[in-house]
Design a protein around this motif. Structure first.
Motif, short mmCIF file in Angstrom:
data_model
loop_
_atom_site.label_atom_id
_atom_site.label_comp_id
_atom_site.label_asym_id
_atom_site.label_seq_id
_atom_site.Cartn_x
_atom_site.Cartn_y
_atom_site.Cartn_z
N TYR A 62 8.40 32.01 25.63
CA TYR A 62 8.35 30.55 25.73
C TYR A 62 9.29 30.11 26.84
CZ TYR A 62 12.89 30.41 23.38
OH TYR A 62 14.22 30.57 23.07
N LEU A 63 9.09 28.89 27.32
CA LEU A 63 9.94 28.34 28.37
C LEU A 63 10.32 26.91 28.00
CD1 LEU A 63 8.13 29.60 31.60
CD2 LEU A 63 10.32 30.41 30.69
N THR A 64 11.52 26.53 28.39
CA THR A 64 12.02 25.18 28.15
C THR A 64 11.80 24.35 29.41
OG1 THR A 64 13.69 25.98 26.60
CG2 THR A 64 14.04 23.79 27.54
N LEU A 65 11.19 23.20 29.27
CA LEU A 65 10.94 22.34 30.43
C LEU A 65 12.23 21.66 30.87
CD1 LEU A 65 7.52 20.73 29.42
CD2 LEU A 65 8.00 22.96 30.45
N PRO A 66 12.37 21.36 32.15
CA PRO A 66 13.65 20.85 32.67
C PRO A 66 13.97 19.41 32.28
CG PRO A 66 12.04 21.04 34.44
CD PRO A 66 11.42 21.69 33.24
N SER A 67 12.97 18.57 32.12
CA SER A 67 13.26 17.15 31.84
C SER A 67 13.67 16.94 30.39
CB SER A 67 12.04 16.28 32.15
OG SER A 67 11.77 16.27 33.53
N THR A 68 14.47 15.92 30.15
CA THR A 68 14.87 15.55 28.80
C THR A 68 14.46 14.10 28.56
OG1 THR A 68 17.07 14.89 29.56
CG2 THR A 68 16.81 17.16 28.76
N TYR A 69 14.42 13.72 27.28
CA TYR A 69 13.94 12.39 26.89
C TYR A 69 14.86 11.82 25.82
CZ TYR A 69 9.95 14.49 29.21
OH TYR A 69 9.15 15.14 30.13
N THR A 70 14.93 10.52 25.77
CA THR A 70 15.83 9.84 24.82
C THR A 70 15.06 9.00 23.82
OG1 THR A 70 16.10 8.00 26.39
CG2 THR A 70 17.74 9.78 26.46
#
Length: 369
Positions: free
Chosen positions: A89-97
């Motif tokens: 699996y891979l973690t996407l770079p963007s984050t969300y609030t």
């Protein structure tokens, strides 16, 4: 009077109650959430074309930390619903609030492309349509309270090849403290041969070298991971750094090739043969009589035979079966060696009969005498 006292007592009690309530609000008690639900999109079975979409909308429940707090959400994707094995699996770079987020379709495509390649897909097999699994990670802004959601499946995701093309390097440098004041040495591109470079360097006994596109150590450098070719009895070894056992001048050549999405390097150490040719010596052939003498140390000059005629000076090193002009160079009255590299035909310099060329490739300078 009695009514006034009763009213005062009620006001005091109300004030104390409010103060206690404010204290609880300003000093909330953290609790680790136990549930965190990622909702399955209404169109989970439809085709998600990542090339034609800007984003994929996801919604989730908010983790219960015992109080309202800013929460950071991060999306993870897998092609196999394996979120426990590194690389699956891979973690996407963007984050969300927000618990309602528009996850970048291009980020999903890049991650899915990498995952597909690691599973054996080739670039020419794209676009592919695959099932894609997504889950979310949530945590407070300080990283506390990390929790993962359930995974949901998007049944039909069209993934285009979303990675940038791999290109051969346009620059190459030799780096290492054993190069002395010349560190780093910028290598010369070979005309018409992308990804190929050369330079003549002096290396002391036991000297250590690496190579890099950048002029410093930045994590992209390579040494013994390259294929090493010792055509000059240099005595090459090492574990990471290339260690040169025997001191001397070497014509170092770097060749790079693309294999799948990797760049493979070959590093050759050759004898530092430099030729004078052309009208000053009356021939365009690379003859032994027109070789420069090679100095014994790193501070002295390569010296040409004397010019036979007052004509234009031409000099080169010879690289395998390539034409000599692909690795030619010249020097003008300023005493700076000027390499043709990937450029066009150079300006000309007329040398006087009887003079010689003196060159030091570590300083990049020379003279006519």
């Amino acid at each position: 009077m009695k009514k006034i006292n009763i009213l005062a007592s009620l006001l005091l009690g109300l004030t104390l109650f409010t103060a206690c309530d404010d204290d609880r609000t300003s000093n909330p008690t953290f609790q680790q959430p136990t549930t965190f639900v990622l909702n399955t999109p209404a169109y989970a079975t439809a085709v998600y074309d990542l090339e034609k979409s800007a984003s994929v909308e996801l919604t989730c429940s908010q983790p219960d930390y015992g109080f309202t707090a800013p929460t950071i959400y991060t999306a993870q994707v897998s092609l196999t619903n394996d979120f426990s094995t590194d690389g699956a699996y891979l973690t996407l770079p963007s984050t969300y609030t927000s618990a309602k987020m528009n996850v970048s379709a291009s980020e999903i495509a890049r991650a899915a492309t990498n995952l597909a390649l690691s599973n054996g897909k080739a670039e020419d097999e794209f676009p592919i349509t695959t099932k894609l699994y997504v889950r979310l990670k949530a945590a407070l802004t300080d990283g506390k309270g990390e929790i993962y959601s359930n995974a949901i499946a998007l049944d039909n995701v069209r993934v285009y090849f979303a990675l940038d093309p791999v290109v051969l390097p346009a620059t190459m440098n030799i780096i290492g403290d054993d190069l002395g004041d010349a560190n780093p040495v910028e290598m010369v591109p070979v005309n018409g041969n992308a990804g190929m470079f050369w330079h003549i360097v002096y290396v002391p006994a036991g000297g250590k070298l690496k190579f890099n596109i950048a002029k410093t150590y930045d994590g992209g450098e390579f040494g013994t991971s390259a294929t090493l070719v010792d055509n000059a009895t240099a005595g090459l070894s090492g574990d990471g750094d290339i260690v040169v056992a025997n001191a001397g001048w070497y014509l170092v050549v770097v060749k790079s090739t693309i294999v799948n999405r990797d760049i493979n390097y070959t590093v050759e150490f050759n004898k530092p043969t430099v030729y004078l040719l052309g009208e000053t010596v009356g021939t365009w052939d690379l003859l032994g009589d027109n070789k420069f003498t090679v100095p014994a140390d790193g501070t002295s000059y390569f010296v040409s035979p004397p010019f036979q005629f007052t004509k234009e000076v031409r000099m080169c090193v010879k690289l395998g079966d390539l034409d000599w002009w692909r690795s030619e160079f010249i020097m003008f009255d300023d005493g700076v060696i000027s390499y043709r590299g990937a450029g066009n035909d150079q300006e000309r310099y007329v040398g006087s009969a009887g003079k010689k060329v003196y060159l030091n490739f570590m300083t990049g300078k020379g003279k006519y005498e």
